[in-house]
Design a protein around this motif. Structure first.
Motif, PDB file in Angstrom:
ATOM      1  N   THR A   1       0.832  -1.207   0.000  1.00  0.00           N
ATOM      2  CA  THR A   1       0.000   0.000   0.000  1.00  0.00           C
ATOM      3  C   THR A   1       0.865   1.255   0.000  1.00  0.00           C
ATOM      4  OG1 THR A   1      -1.793  -1.160   1.117  1.00  0.00           O
ATOM      5  CG2 THR A   1      -1.803   1.257   1.255  1.00  0.00           C
ATOM      6  N   GLN A   2       1.825   1.321   0.893  1.00  0.00           N
ATOM      7  CA  GLN A   2       2.672   2.517   0.976  1.00  0.00           C
ATOM      8  C   GLN A   2       3.538   2.679  -0.275  1.00  0.00           C
ATOM      9  OE1 GLN A   2       2.180   4.822   3.187  1.00  0.00           O
ATOM     10  NE2 GLN A   2       0.846   3.641   4.542  1.00  0.00           N
ATOM     11  N   LEU A   3       3.988   1.575  -0.850  1.00  0.00           N
ATOM     12  CA  LEU A   3       4.780   1.646  -2.085  1.00  0.00           C
ATOM     13  C   LEU A   3       3.946   2.227  -3.223  1.00  0.00           C
ATOM     14  CD1 LEU A   3       7.372   0.977  -3.699  1.00  0.00           C
ATOM     15  CD2 LEU A   3       6.338  -1.267  -4.160  1.00  0.00           C
ATOM     16  N   TYR A   4       2.715   1.745  -3.380  1.00  0.00           N
ATOM     17  CA  TYR A   4       1.870   2.259  -4.458  1.00  0.00           C
ATOM     18  C   TYR A   4       1.453   3.709  -4.214  1.00  0.00           C
ATOM     19  CZ  TYR A   4       1.569  -1.876  -7.383  1.00  0.00           C
ATOM     20  OH  TYR A   4       1.864  -2.901  -8.256  1.00  0.00           O
ATOM     21  N   ILE A   5       1.274   4.116  -2.982  1.00  0.00           N
ATOM     22  CA  ILE A   5       0.983   5.533  -2.706  1.00  0.00           C
ATOM     23  C   ILE A   5       2.171   6.384  -3.159  1.00  0.00           C
ATOM     24  CG2 ILE A   5       0.604   7.284  -0.922  1.00  0.00           C
ATOM     25  CD1 ILE A   5      -0.876   5.043   0.708  1.00  0.00           C
ATOM     26  N   ARG A   6       3.377   5.942  -2.813  1.00  0.00           N
ATOM     27  CA  ARG A   6       4.576   6.687  -3.251  1.00  0.00           C
ATOM     28  C   ARG A   6       4.646   6.738  -4.768  1.00  0.00           C
ATOM     29  NH1 ARG A   6       9.507   4.995   0.849  1.00  0.00           N
ATOM     30  NH2 ARG A   6       8.348   5.374   2.764  1.00  0.00           N
ATOM     31  N   GLY A   7       4.383   5.602  -5.400  1.00  0.00           N
ATOM     32  CA  GLY A   7       4.410   5.556  -6.861  1.00  0.00           C
ATOM     33  C   GLY A   7       3.374   6.485  -7.476  1.00  0.00           C
ATOM     34  N   ALA A   8       2.170   6.488  -6.922  1.00  0.00           N
ATOM     35  CA  ALA A   8       1.094   7.342  -7.446  1.00  0.00           C
ATOM     36  C   ALA A   8       1.440   8.818  -7.272  1.00  0.00           C
ATOM     37  CB  ALA A   8      -0.221   7.002  -6.758  1.00  0.00           C
ATOM     38  N   ARG A   9       1.995   9.173  -6.122  1.00  0.00           N
ATOM     39  CA  ARG A   9       2.396  10.572  -5.899  1.00  0.00           C
ATOM     40  C   ARG A   9       3.468  10.990  -6.905  1.00  0.00           C
ATOM     41  NH1 ARG A   9       0.359  13.388  -1.816  1.00  0.00           N
ATOM     42  NH2 ARG A   9      -0.418  12.340   0.057  1.00  0.00           N
ATOM     43  N   ARG A  10       4.441  10.107  -7.129  1.00  0.00           N
ATOM     44  CA  ARG A  10       5.511  10.421  -8.073  1.00  0.00           C
ATOM     45  C   ARG A  10       4.973  10.549  -9.496  1.00  0.00           C
ATOM     46  NH1 ARG A  10      10.707   7.101  -6.381  1.00  0.00           N
ATOM     47  NH2 ARG A  10      10.591   8.267  -4.456  1.00  0.00           N
ATOM     48  N   PHE A  11       4.054   9.644  -9.829  1.00  0.00           N
ATOM     49  CA  PHE A  11       3.421   9.704 -11.150  1.00  0.00           C
ATOM     50  C   PHE A  11       2.707  11.044 -11.336  1.00  0.00           C
ATOM     51  CE2 PHE A  11      -0.472   9.442 -13.543  1.00  0.00           C
ATOM     52  CZ  PHE A  11       0.019   9.101 -14.794  1.00  0.00           C
ATOM     53  N   LEU A  12       1.917  11.448 -10.348  1.00  0.00           N
ATOM     54  CA  LEU A  12       1.170  12.713 -10.443  1.00  0.00           C
ATOM     55  C   LEU A  12       2.105  13.902 -10.584  1.00  0.00           C
ATOM     56  CD1 LEU A  12      -1.835  12.600  -7.960  1.00  0.00           C
ATOM     57  CD2 LEU A  12      -1.882  12.755 -10.456  1.00  0.00           C
ATOM     58  N   ALA A  13       3.216  13.870  -9.883  1.00  0.00           N
ATOM     59  CA  ALA A  13       4.172  14.976  -9.938  1.00  0.00           C
ATOM     60  C   ALA A  13       4.701  15.160 -11.361  1.00  0.00           C
ATOM     61  CB  ALA A  13       5.322  14.738  -8.964  1.00  0.00           C
ATOM     62  N   GLY A  14       4.810  14.079 -12.114  1.00  0.00           N
ATOM     63  CA  GLY A  14       5.326  14.164 -13.468  1.00  0.00           C
ATOM     64  C   GLY A  14       4.253  14.186 -14.537  1.00  0.00           C
ATOM     65  N   HIS A  15       3.006  13.988 -14.144  1.00  0.00           N
ATOM     66  CA  HIS A  15       1.913  13.875 -15.120  1.00  0.00           C
ATOM     67  C   HIS A  15       1.436  15.229 -15.634  1.00  0.00           C
ATOM     68  CE1 HIS A  15      -1.531  12.231 -17.207  1.00  0.00           C
ATOM     69  NE2 HIS A  15      -2.351  12.977 -16.501  1.00  0.00           N
ATOM     70  N   GLY A  16       1.444  16.225 -14.781  1.00  0.00           N
ATOM     71  CA  GLY A  16       1.047  17.552 -15.242  1.00  0.00           C
ATOM     72  C   GLY A  16      -0.424  17.849 -15.025  1.00  0.00           C
ATOM     73  N   GLY A  17      -1.287  17.196 -15.772  1.00  0.00           N
ATOM     74  CA  GLY A  17      -2.713  17.479 -15.676  1.00  0.00           C
ATOM     75  C   GLY A  17      -3.348  16.881 -14.434  1.00  0.00           C
ATOM     76  N   THR A  18      -4.515  17.375 -14.090  1.00  0.00           N
ATOM     77  CA  THR A  18      -5.208  16.826 -12.932  1.00  0.00           C
ATOM     78  C   THR A  18      -6.600  16.314 -13.310  1.00  0.00           C
ATOM     79  OG1 THR A  18      -5.968  19.037 -12.337  1.00  0.00           O
ATOM     80  CG2 THR A  18      -3.995  18.214 -11.217  1.00  0.00           C
ATOM     81  N   ASP A  19      -6.877  16.144 -14.613  1.00  0.00           N
ATOM     82  CA  ASP A  19      -8.137  15.545 -15.038  1.00  0.00           C
ATOM     83  C   ASP A  19      -8.143  14.097 -14.564  1.00  0.00           C
ATOM     84  OD1 ASP A  19      -9.110  13.757 -17.736  1.00  0.00           O
ATOM     85  OD2 ASP A  19     -10.547  15.151 -16.842  1.00  0.00           O
ATOM     86  N   LEU A  20      -9.137  13.746 -13.762  1.00  0.00           N
ATOM     87  CA  LEU A  20      -9.166  12.437 -13.108  1.00  0.00           C
ATOM     88  C   LEU A  20      -9.099  11.283 -14.094  1.00  0.00           C
ATOM     89  CD1 LEU A  20      -9.416  10.857 -10.429  1.00  0.00           C
ATOM     90  CD2 LEU A  20     -11.902  11.000 -10.710  1.00  0.00           C
TER      91      LEU A  20
END
Length: 147
Positions: A84-103
């Motif tokens: 769980t904590q690994l995937y949260i870290r991964g998701a946060r990192r992904f969002l930081a590089g993704h740019g957009g916030t469209d769900l």
């Protein structure tokens, strides 16, 4: 953990919110709590629920959900802290590089990213460590590669 599963993309933001809200309300049918649903719910929480801190709150949310749908959280099944904590870290990192916030686009891009495959955690952990009781019960640092 297998990577040869076809990716099940979401067709609407409403479908993603259905998963996230069903998780929180403990009403999501167990069959809908897929690998993709786990990732989508995490991203939904990060993007649309600033009142929830996943690192702190998701463990109890998932444990409660598992119990509500007849599951058990013990040394061999149910909630897994390190994953769980690994995937949260991964998701946060992904969002930081993704740019957009469209769900919808963010979740589907995450599902197509290197983080999404079921064997992604094995880039950092040996099976022995990842599937150990201590890793299920608490955070364990990676034994193969830094995150």
């Amino acid at each position: 953990f297998m990577s040869d599963h076809p990716i099940r993309f979401f067709d609407s933001a409403a479908a993603i919110r259905h998963v996230g809200e069903g998780l929180l309300a403990r009403t999501l049918p167990k069959a809908e709590w897929t690998h993709e649903a786990h990732l989508a719910a995490c991203l939904w929480l990060l993007l649309e629920r600033p009142d929830i801190l996943p690192e702190r709150d998701l463990p109890q949310i998932i444990r409660s959900y598992n119990e509500a749908v007849g599951g058990v959280n013990d040394d061999t099944q149910g909630y897994h802290e390190t994953l769980t904590q690994l995937y949260i870290r991964g998701a946060r990192r992904f969002l930081a590089g993704h740019g957009g916030t469209d769900l919808l686009s963010a979740v589907n891009a995450l599902l197509a990213s290197p983080i999404a495959p079921r064997d992604w955690p094995l880039s950092f952990y040996s099976r022995e460590v990842l599937f150990s009781v201590p890793a299920r019960r608490g955070w364990i640092e990676p034994d193969i590669a830094a995150i």
